[in-house]
Design a protein around this motif. Sequence first.
Motif, mmCIF file in Angstrom:
data_model
loop_
_atom_site.group_PDB
_atom_site.id
_atom_site.type_symbol
_atom_site.label_atom_id
_atom_site.label_comp_id
_atom_site.label_asym_id
_atom_site.label_seq_id
_atom_site.Cartn_x
_atom_site.Cartn_y
_atom_site.Cartn_z
ATOM 1 N N GLN A 1 0.290 6.578 4.975
ATOM 2 C CA GLN A 1 -1.098 6.218 5.203
ATOM 3 C C GLN A 1 -1.186 4.839 5.839
ATOM 4 O OE1 GLN A 1 -3.157 6.796 1.510
ATOM 5 N NE2 GLN A 1 -2.580 8.950 1.404
ATOM 6 N N PHE A 2 -2.238 4.635 6.623
ATOM 7 C CA PHE A 2 -2.376 3.414 7.415
ATOM 8 C C PHE A 2 -2.225 2.151 6.570
ATOM 9 C CE2 PHE A 2 -4.551 0.007 9.573
ATOM 10 C CZ PHE A 2 -4.106 0.146 10.879
ATOM 11 N N ALA A 3 -2.959 2.068 5.474
ATOM 12 C CA ALA A 3 -2.910 0.856 4.648
ATOM 13 C C ALA A 3 -1.513 0.618 4.090
ATOM 14 C CB ALA A 3 -3.927 0.947 3.516
ATOM 15 N N ASP A 4 -0.849 1.683 3.690
ATOM 16 C CA ASP A 4 0.514 1.551 3.167
ATOM 17 C C ASP A 4 1.474 1.091 4.261
ATOM 18 O OD1 ASP A 4 -0.367 2.401 0.673
ATOM 19 O OD2 ASP A 4 0.153 4.495 1.070
ATOM 20 N N LEU A 5 1.326 1.651 5.456
ATOM 21 C CA LEU A 5 2.165 1.238 6.583
ATOM 22 C C LEU A 5 1.925 -0.230 6.919
ATOM 23 C CD1 LEU A 5 1.829 4.340 8.907
ATOM 24 C CD2 LEU A 5 3.933 3.545 7.796
ATOM 25 N N ARG A 6 0.670 -0.631 6.911
ATOM 26 C CA ARG A 6 0.329 -2.026 7.217
ATOM 27 C C ARG A 6 0.963 -2.963 6.189
ATOM 28 N NH1 ARG A 6 -5.325 -2.292 6.666
ATOM 29 N NH2 ARG A 6 -4.866 -2.827 4.534
#
Length: 86
Positions: free
Chosen positions: A18-23
Amino acid sequence: SDQWSWLVLRSLFLGFNQFADLRDKAGAARGILVSRLQDLLKNSVVRKHQYDDAPIRFEYRLSEIGLALYPIVFSIEVGESNRQSH
């Protein structure tokens, strides 16, 4: 490829989709992550998959091409670990 793309790939291999986790895992600013994901999508290394309707949310998964990069990403990771330990 650049450092940020490598960090995004490494994060995907570690299961962060997920985007937030990747960030958070890659430590990239939002704009950098968006740019790298767009490049990886354009080059068919990553696929985008909608996992929620309200609000619309996506996760990113490695394509067959992306999965084929595992030995390269792993060797870079081992090389970095070895270099940092000396």
